[in-house]
Design an enzyme around this catalytic site. Structure first.
Site, mmCIF file in Angstrom:
data_model
loop_
_atom_site.group_PDB
_atom_site.id
_atom_site.type_symbol
_atom_site.label_atom_id
_atom_site.label_comp_id
_atom_site.label_asym_id
_atom_site.label_seq_id
_atom_site.Cartn_x
_atom_site.Cartn_y
_atom_site.Cartn_z
ATOM 1 N N ASP A 221 -4.285 5.760 5.895
ATOM 2 C CA ASP A 221 -4.811 7.021 6.430
ATOM 3 C C ASP A 221 -5.896 6.671 7.458
ATOM 4 O OD1 ASP A 221 -5.270 9.806 6.514
ATOM 5 O OD2 ASP A 221 -6.690 9.722 4.872
ATOM 6 N N GLU B 217 0.845 -1.203 0.000
ATOM 7 C CA GLU B 217 0.000 0.000 0.000
ATOM 8 C C GLU B 217 0.876 1.247 0.000
ATOM 9 O OE1 GLU B 217 -2.560 1.622 -0.397
ATOM 10 O OE2 GLU B 217 -4.315 0.960 0.698
ATOM 11 N N ARG C 26 2.063 12.378 -9.587
ATOM 12 C CA ARG C 26 2.540 11.003 -9.344
ATOM 13 C C ARG C 26 3.993 10.846 -9.789
ATOM 14 N NH1 ARG C 26 -1.982 7.805 -8.067
ATOM 15 N NH2 ARG C 26 -3.907 8.302 -9.157
#
Ligand code: 5GP
Length: 173
Positions: free
Chosen positions: A99, A95, A161
C-alpha cells in the site's frame, strides 16, 4: 457493511499458478527457495503459492503490525522475527498487499543486513497510487486502485480473512 467480490477464486488461482512458475523459472530449477511469509495477511497466499513453486522450497514466518483499522500508522513493528537465518539463501518475501510501501521497505532494509544471496519480493496486490516510499517488488499479482480490500487472508478488524476471494468493503464507517 457489504462485501462485493472483486477478484474471484478462479482468477486468484490462475494468477498465483503463473507467479509460482515465474519465481521458480527466475531462481533456476536447482535453487532452494526460502519463502518468508508476512503474517497475518499473507498466510493464505503463501499456502497456495508454495504449492505452485516446484522443487526445493522452504518457508518461514514473521509477524509485523503496521496497520490500525483502515489507515496506516506509518509504524512498522516486528512482533515475531524469523525462526531461521537467511544468510546466503535465495529469499522471497511473500506479502499480501503493498500500500504505502512502508512495511515492505522496512522489511527489505532489515533483511538486506542479514546478507541473503538474493532478496526478492512477491505481493498478491499492489496499490501504486498510495505509495509513500518507492519499494522494489519483483512479482505483483494484481495492481488495484485505492480500494480497501478484504478476504483471502486480508482482514478488516480481524474479520473476513476466511473469504475465499478478494472483496471490496462498501459502506465502511
Ligand atoms: P503498507 O505498509 O504498504 O502501507 O501496508 C502494508 C499492510 O497494510 C499490508 O500488509 C496489509 O496488512 C495492510 N493493508 C494495506 N492495504 C490494505 C487493504 O486494502 N486491506 C487490508 N485488509 N489490509 C491492507
Amino acid at each position: 457493511m457489504t462485501i462485493t467480490e472483486f477478484i474471484s477464486q478462479r482468477e486468484l488461482a490462475a494468477r498465483i499458478a503463473a507467479m509460482g512458475a515465474e519465481i521458480r523459472r527466475d531462481a533456476g530449477s536447482d535453487t532452494p527457495i526460502h519463502l518468508v511469509c508476512v503474517l497475518k495477511g499473507a498466510f493464505m497466499f503463501l499456502a497456495d503459492l508454495i504449492r505452485e513453486i516446484g522443487g526445493d522450497v522452504t518457508c518461514d514466518f514473521i509477524v509485523v503490525r503496521s496497520y490500525a483499522g483502515t489507515s496506516t500508522t506509518g509504524q512498522v513493528q516486528m512482533i515475531k522475527d524469523l525462526g531461521h537465518p537467511i544468510d546466503d539463501r535465495y529469499v522471497v518475501i511473500v506479502e499480501d498487499i503493498v500500500d504505502t510501501g512502508l512495511t515492505l521497505a522496512h522489511l527489505q532494509e532489515v533483511f538486506h543486513t542479514r546478507r541473503p544471496s538474493h532478496l526478492k519480493t512477491v505481493c498478491l496486490l499492489s496499490k501504486p497510487s498510495r505509495r509513500k516510499v518507492e519499494v522494489p517488488v519483483d512479482y505483483v499479482g494484481f495492481t488495484i486502485e485505492n480500494k480497501f480490500v478484504v478476504g483471502y487472508g486480508l482482514d478488516y478488524g480481524e474479520q473476513f480473512r476466511n473469504l475465499p476471494y478478494i472483496g471490496v468493503v462498501e459502506g465502511m464507517a
